[in-house]
Motif scaffolding. Structure first.
Motif, PDB file in Angstrom:
ATOM      1  N   VAL A  76       6.588  -5.608   4.104  1.00 48.73           N
ATOM      2  CA  VAL A  76       7.296  -4.473   4.695  1.00 48.73           C
ATOM      3  C   VAL A  76       6.773  -4.261   6.107  1.00 48.73           C
ATOM      4  N   CYS A  77       7.672  -4.125   7.079  1.00 49.51           N
ATOM      5  CA  CYS A  77       7.284  -3.743   8.437  1.00 49.51           C
ATOM      6  C   CYS A  77       7.213  -2.227   8.497  1.00 49.51           C
ATOM      7  N   ASP A  78       6.013  -1.682   8.642  1.00 49.89           N
ATOM      8  CA  ASP A  78       5.869  -0.232   8.649  1.00 49.89           C
ATOM      9  C   ASP A  78       6.618   0.414   9.813  1.00 49.89           C
ATOM     10  N   ALA A  81      10.158   0.651   8.764  1.00 48.34           N
ATOM     11  CA  ALA A  81      10.312   1.537   7.610  1.00 48.34           C
ATOM     12  C   ALA A  81      10.004   2.993   7.953  1.00 48.34           C
ATOM     13  N   MET A  87       9.885   4.112   4.082  1.00 48.49           N
ATOM     14  CA  MET A  87       8.437   4.241   4.125  1.00 48.49           C
ATOM     15  C   MET A  87       7.828   4.559   2.765  1.00 48.49           C
ATOM     16  N   SER A  90       6.294   1.255   1.436  1.00 52.78           N
ATOM     17  CA  SER A  90       5.290   0.487   2.170  1.00 52.78           C
ATOM     18  C   SER A  90       3.986   0.340   1.393  1.00 52.78           C
ATOM     19  N   SER A  93       4.212  -1.421  -1.845  1.00 55.46           N
ATOM     20  CA  SER A  93       4.364  -2.882  -1.807  1.00 55.46           C
ATOM     21  C   SER A  93       3.030  -3.594  -1.966  1.00 55.46           C
ATOM     22  N   LYS A 121       0.230  -3.701   4.687  1.00 54.17           N
ATOM     23  CA  LYS A 121      -0.129  -3.691   3.267  1.00 54.17           C
ATOM     24  C   LYS A 121      -0.313  -5.100   2.717  1.00 54.17           C
ATOM     25  N   ARG A 441       3.862   8.166   2.176  1.00 54.80           N
ATOM     26  CA  ARG A 441       4.434   7.702   3.444  1.00 54.80           C
ATOM     27  C   ARG A 441       3.491   7.885   4.629  1.00 54.80           C
ATOM     28  N   SER A 468       0.019   6.406  10.302  1.00 57.64           N
ATOM     29  CA  SER A 468      -0.040   5.064  10.860  1.00 57.64           C
ATOM     30  C   SER A 468      -1.362   4.889  11.591  1.00 57.64           C
TER      31      SER A 468
END
Length: 562
Positions: A76-78, A81, A87, A90, A93, A121, A441, A468
């Motif tokens: 998953v590309c955060d 997402a 999200m 994420s 995953s 992740k 998230r 993030s």
């Protein structure tokens, strides 16, 4: 060899027949079987070049007597997402990645693994699988992205997120933002700053699971391809010497990982992933150990988002090895643990040196005498909460503000964009924890918008969700227990006073015992039902995830079935 069960004896003739359908020769069948776990996807810029990395790994394996088998896992590309339903998937995953690697490895009786992650992740998910399976394994990532350039400054993905806040605040126009958007992410690789993906890739070196350079060699350098070949070659050495992940990742190695984390000022998400890795290796681990290391480990690097340098700068300055050598020489790092190089950390670091003291400060002149992360405790977070103190100008700040409470990120983000948040406020975002979200998230949107508006030092944000690695400012995440588990954060109301004391490491709700008891009674009578929180997400994988996931204080790892 594990793979002997697939290929030896008369009764395995059908199995060998299937292998020959793959085009394998008898010689290849006789060799050790090495899984090459490639998280390549066309959706994620950090992974778009991983086919080339995997080919290099396979070349190294063949050169040193192994037979490689490439297979994939999700990624998953955060960034993509972020800010919407995606999200929720994420962090969730991470467990799926570990499980899928276990399935492929056990089902096909592989003898060793090379793990090729890149983004947030995937790195910890692959390390969790390595610890769970405990067969010879080694990590080689895709490497960091190079920074963009605009108006004479380096750019990262965070520049685009914070640019949104500047446009919302009327400081910049949309044409300027369009130019930032076009320049911020110029190459393949994990986003250029010390965000979660790069934090975890750097930590693979401190934990001993990757060769030197894994954390910092830029994705587009040919040096990265050479590293991949050497990694493929080295996994066969690990196989022959029977060196396994649990021989390498010990409690001491985990403390080494935290020491590097503190010196670099890594993402708060590392505080989730290290306990999850420890959990898979049955290594005892408590959040308070983070503060034990942080309190005595200086921060000697300040990379984006906390500073102006990026991962490519750290690489040119000597990389992770140079930072580890500084820590080792000053007794902040234990040189005894084994590494995938087949030697101890101390032996591996003998030749490392700092090549740019502006990027890697000397121990005598650190950015801070304490590490980049801190775990806060108090009546609002009895099991802990985490802040990236290295991204703050004043690490002894006491902030007391007025709570503005939101059940979920969307309402909070709307309030920030509509200029309803003012100096002195504490934005509280709850029901975003591992179980409540579900999926815990990341919230880069609200934090970066506040930063772009110039409010990141005068508005606090606390959540039972997470941030993030690109977040900065007074952002406190992982508040545990989460609201969905009846944590104190569920009792807060708009107008309450919240006190953050960074020097003392406390996060408190300023309230009388009588009022607190009254709120608890009302909560018990009107408890939010989990099935009513994002019900559309609880029918599939996330519903099952929420049943097994533990608190953020336990790394949001699945509880083990007795």
């Amino acid at each position: 060899m594990n793979s002997d069960i697939l290929k030896q004896g008369v009764d395995r003739a059908p199995h060998r027949s299937l292998m020959k359908a793959l085009g394998l020769t008898d010689r290849e069948i006789e060799k050790p079987f090495v899984g090459v776990v490639n998280s390549f996807t066309e959706m994620v810029p950090g992974h778009m070049h991983l086919r080339q990395i995997a080919d290099a790994v396979k070349a190294g394996i063949r050169e040193n007597g192994g037979t490689p088998f490439e297979f994939s896992t999700v990624a998953v590309c955060d960034g993509l997402a972020m800010g919407h339903q995606g999200m929720h998937f994420s962090l969730a995953s991470r467990e799926l990645i570990a499980d899928s690697i276990e399935v492929m490895t056990r089902a096909h009786q592989l003898d060793a693994l090379v793990l090729i992650p890149s983004c947030d992740k995937v790195v910890p998910g692959m390390m969790m699988a390595a610890m769970r399976l405990n067969i010879p394994a080694i990590v080689v990532s895709g490497g960091p992205m190079l920074p963009g350039r605009y108006e004479g400054k380096s750019l990262t993905l965070n520049s685009a997120f914070e640019g949104v806040g500047q446009v919302v605040a009327g400081k910049k126009d949309e044409n300027w933002l369009h130019n930032i958007e076009a320049k911020a992410c110029p190459t393949a690789g994990s986003c250029a700053g010390m965000f979660t993906a790069n934090s975890m890739n750097c930590l693979t070196e401190a934990l001993g699971l990757a060769l030197p350079g894994n954390g910092t060699i830029p994705a587009v350098y040919s040096e990265r391809i050479i590293l991949a070949k050497e990694t493929g070659y080295q996994v066969m050495e690990l196989f022959r010497k029977d060196i396994r992940p649990r021989d390498i990742v010990t409690e001491t190695a985990l403390k080494n990982g935290v020491a590097l984390d503190m010196a670099l000022g890594c993402s708060t998400n590392t505080i989730l992933h290290l306990p999850a890795i420890a959990n898979e290796g049955d290594i005892p681990w408590e959040l308070r150990k983070v503060n034990e290391v942080s309190s005595k480990t200086p921060q000697i690097c300040k990379l984006s988002p906390a500073g102006d340098y990026v991962l490519a700068d750290l690489h040119e300055a000597g990389g992770v090895s140079a930072v580890l050598k500084q820590l080792l020489d000053n007794d902040y790092f234990d040189g005894n643990p084994l590494t995938v190089s087949g030697v101890s950390q101390a032996e591996r670091l003998q030749e490392a040196q700092v090549l740019n003291s502006q990027v890697i400060h000397p121990m005598g002149t650190p950015y801070s005498s304490q590490g980049g992360l801190k775990v806060l405790f108090g009546n609002l977070a009895p099991e802990g909460a985490v802040i990236k103190q290295g991204a703050l100008a004043d690490q002894s700040m006491v902030f007391e503000g007025t709570a503005q409470v939101f059940d979920g990120e969307v309402a909070a983000a709307d309030a920030i964009r509509n200029l309803k948040i003012k100096e002195g406020d504490v934005v509280v975002i709850r029901y975003e924890g591992p179980k409540g979200g579900p999926g815990m998230r990341e919230m880069l949107g609200p934090t970066s918008t506040l930063a772009g508006m110039g409010l990141d030092a005068t508005v606090a944000l606390i959540t039972d969700g997470r941030f993030s690695g690109a977040s900065r400012g007074l952002s406190i995440g992982h508040v545990s227990p989460e609201a969905a588990l009846g944590g104190e954060i569920a009792l807060l109301q708009t107008g309450d006073k919240i006190r953050i004391d960074l020097k003392e490491g406390t996060l408190d709700w300023v309230v009388s015992n009588e009022e607190r008891k009254s709120r608890r009674e009302k909560y018990e009578q009107n408890q939010v039902q989990l099935e009513n929180l994002n019900p559309e997400l609880r029918a599939g994988y996330l519903g099952r995830y929420s049943q097994f996931v533990q608190s953020a204080s336990r790394g949001a790892a699945f509880r083990k079935i007795k």
